[in-house]
Motif scaffolding. Structure first.
Motif, PDB file in Angstrom:
ATOM      1  N   VAL A   1       0.864  -1.179   0.000  1.00 49.92           N
ATOM      2  CA  VAL A   1       0.000   0.000   0.000  1.00 49.92           C
ATOM      3  C   VAL A   1       0.900   1.228   0.000  1.00 49.92           C
ATOM      4  O   VAL A   1       1.785   1.360   0.860  1.00 49.92           O
ATOM      5  CB  VAL A   1      -0.933   0.029   1.231  1.00 49.92           C
ATOM      6  N   ASP A   2       0.690   2.119  -0.962  1.00 48.86           N
ATOM      7  CA  ASP A   2       1.489   3.344  -1.071  1.00 48.86           C
ATOM      8  C   ASP A   2       2.984   3.043  -1.071  1.00 48.86           C
ATOM      9  O   ASP A   2       3.783   3.763  -0.447  1.00 48.86           O
ATOM     10  CB  ASP A   2       1.162   4.311   0.074  1.00 48.86           C
TER      11      ASP A   2
ATOM     12  N   LEU B   1     -12.686   6.808   8.106  1.00 53.06           N
ATOM     13  CA  LEU B   1     -13.973   6.178   7.862  1.00 53.06           C
ATOM     14  C   LEU B   1     -13.814   5.145   6.745  1.00 53.06           C
ATOM     15  O   LEU B   1     -13.251   5.435   5.686  1.00 53.06           O
ATOM     16  CB  LEU B   1     -15.009   7.219   7.456  1.00 53.06           C
ATOM     17  N   ASP B   2     -14.295   3.943   6.990  1.00 56.56           N
ATOM     18  CA  ASP B   2     -14.245   2.877   5.992  1.00 56.56           C
ATOM     19  C   ASP B   2     -15.258   3.191   4.895  1.00 56.56           C
ATOM     20  O   ASP B   2     -16.467   3.243   5.142  1.00 56.56           O
ATOM     21  CB  ASP B   2     -14.564   1.531   6.647  1.00 56.56           C
ATOM     22  N   GLU B   3     -14.784   3.423   3.700  1.00 56.56           N
ATOM     23  CA  GLU B   3     -15.656   3.824   2.598  1.00 56.56           C
ATOM     24  C   GLU B   3     -16.289   2.641   1.884  1.00 56.56           C
ATOM     25  O   GLU B   3     -16.987   2.813   0.882  1.00 56.56           O
ATOM     26  CB  GLU B   3     -14.860   4.661   1.596  1.00 56.56           C
TER      27      GLU B   3
ATOM     28  N   MET C   1      -6.575   1.710   3.054  1.00 59.95           N
ATOM     29  CA  MET C   1      -5.730   1.749   1.874  1.00 59.95           C
ATOM     30  C   MET C   1      -5.058   3.114   1.677  1.00 59.95           C
ATOM     31  O   MET C   1      -4.946   3.608   0.580  1.00 59.95           O
ATOM     32  CB  MET C   1      -6.545   1.349   0.641  1.00 59.95           C
ATOM     33  N   ARG C   2      -4.686   3.724   2.783  1.00 58.91           N
ATOM     34  CA  ARG C   2      -3.828   4.910   2.757  1.00 58.91           C
ATOM     35  C   ARG C   2      -2.878   4.773   3.929  1.00 58.91           C
ATOM     36  O   ARG C   2      -3.261   4.400   5.037  1.00 58.91           O
ATOM     37  CB  ARG C   2      -4.624   6.206   2.824  1.00 58.91           C
TER      38      ARG C   2
ATOM     39  N   HIS D   1      -7.956  -3.431   9.146  1.00 58.25           N
ATOM     40  CA  HIS D   1      -6.579  -3.244   9.598  1.00 58.25           C
ATOM     41  C   HIS D   1      -5.646  -3.984   8.667  1.00 58.25           C
ATOM     42  O   HIS D   1      -6.025  -4.976   8.037  1.00 58.25           O
ATOM     43  CB  HIS D   1      -6.405  -3.751  11.032  1.00 58.25           C
ATOM     44  N   ARG D   2      -4.403  -3.506   8.598  1.00 60.04           N
ATOM     45  CA  ARG D   2      -3.508  -4.039   7.586  1.00 60.04           C
ATOM     46  C   ARG D   2      -2.797  -5.315   7.975  1.00 60.04           C
ATOM     47  O   ARG D   2      -2.418  -6.096   7.100  1.00 60.04           O
ATOM     48  CB  ARG D   2      -2.481  -2.966   7.202  1.00 60.04           C
ATOM     49  N   ILE D   3      -2.565  -5.569   9.281  1.00 66.58           N
ATOM     50  CA  ILE D   3      -1.732  -6.738   9.599  1.00 66.58           C
ATOM     51  C   ILE D   3      -2.335  -7.723  10.589  1.00 66.58           C
ATOM     52  O   ILE D   3      -1.920  -8.874  10.622  1.00 66.58           O
ATOM     53  CB  ILE D   3      -0.340  -6.303  10.108  1.00 66.58           C
TER      54      ILE D   3
END
Length: 332
Positions: free
Chosen positions: A56-57, A77-79, A119-120, A89-91
């Motif tokens: 991601v990024d 906010l989860d879009e 995703m940022r 969460h990422r991990i």
């Protein structure tokens, strides 16, 4: 006549058999209705999915099953339009459960992690609309997020799309400590540096080799683990008097604060709360202090003192030596 009797008997038996069958079916139906749907039952939490590394990024995130995950950062906010009190969460494994605390109000909620994200790269967690509402926070809110193992009843509420019972608000003293650990952007770990970082990477072997397992970041005024408990409120449910009426063995011959203590005094100066007792004992030796236990924390104090004026003298001397988080508590 006998033929009619046989016919009636046969009909009666058939009706009885059908009746028994109907009764059994009803009982089974009732049992099925009393059983939670599989998607909301305990089995829905297993197996937990970890998954492969992803980017991601431009940053590679490696999912990992770490139990002591505890970070401060920012929420978004989860879009995706996700329902329920859920998060991304990422991990951390999916699903897993975390407590999320708003660092401006101290409000703390239980959230079920169900998705990958955000995703940022500058956000720690993405919360559903319902989770944001319960937390009373908005986009970019400063938060603490730590992994927990909640009771099954609370898990069931989240699996069913409802809110879990509210958690205890985080006290103001601890919020101040957490806000000081908050970076301007991104996230920061609160726990042992050997734990995985926000990116899911693992510290290098050289970094791990320099860490003494008996020395955690709280053995001196500059290195604290007081985020494990709030010094201002840790005394609420603990014994009124220290477990050790005298200083910890091995300390200096005279208390460095040079203020006389009184066994019957009602004021103490509290310096910190430690999850590792050895660290508390080290600090107590340095200040000729004593230790009380609150929950699973070892709390270091100096005193008691006969008057608040004497406690204030001790506080000034201790802060002058670098114990900036020291504060006065009343034992009354």
């Amino acid at each position: 006549m006998k033929s009619q009797t046989r016919s009636l008997f046969a009909v009666g038996v058939a009706v009885g058999v059908l009746g028994l069958g109907s009764g059994a079916t009803t009982a089974q139906t009732r049992g099925a209705a009393a059983t939670p749907p599989i998607e909301n039952g305990p089995a829905a939490d297993y197996p937990m999915v970890i998954g492969d590394p992803y980017v991601v990024d431009g940053i590679t995130y490696t999912p990992v099953d770490t139990l002591n995950y505890d970070h401060v950062g920012y929420a978004t906010l989860d879009e995706s339009g996700a329902s329920g009190v859920t998060g991304a969460h990422r991990i951390l494994p999916l699903p897993s459960y975390v407590e999320v605390t708003a660092l401006d109000t101290g409000r703390t909620i239980l959230v079920r992690l169900e998705r990958r994200g955000p995703m940022r790269g500058d956000r720690l967690i993405a919360l559903s609309g319902a989770a944001m509402a319960q937390l009373g926070a908005g986009e970019g809110a400063a938060i603490r997020m730590r992994r927990v193992n909640p009771p099954e009843a609370h898990r069931a509420e989240l699996r069913a799309g409802r809110e879990a019972p509210p958690r205890m608000d985080t006290p103001g003293g601890l919020l101040e400590v957490l806000r000081r650990r908050l970076p301007e952007q991104g996230a920061a770990a609160l726990g042992d540096p050997r734990q995985a970082t926000i990116s899911g990477t693992v510290p290098t072997p050289d970094a791990i080799a320099t860490l003494d397992p008996n020395e955690q970041a709280a053995a001196s005024p500059e290195m604290e683990d007081t985020e494990k408990g709030d010094p201002a409120t840790i005394a609420k449910d603990e014994p009124a008097r220290p477990e050790l009426t005298m200083a910890v063995e091995g300390g200096p011959a005279r208390a460095p604060v040079m203020v006389p203590i009184s066994p019957d005094g009602n004021y103490v100066v509290q310096l910190g709360a430690f999850s590792v007792r050895a660290n508390a004992e080290k600090m107590a030796r340095q200040v000729q202090g004593s230790i009380v236990t609150s929950d699973r924390l070892a709390v270091v104090r100096v005193g008691p003192f006969a008057s608040r004026g004497q406690a204030e003298q001790a506080l000034a001397k201790l802060r002058g030596r670098g114990y900036k988080e020291a504060l006065i508590l009343s034992l009354e």
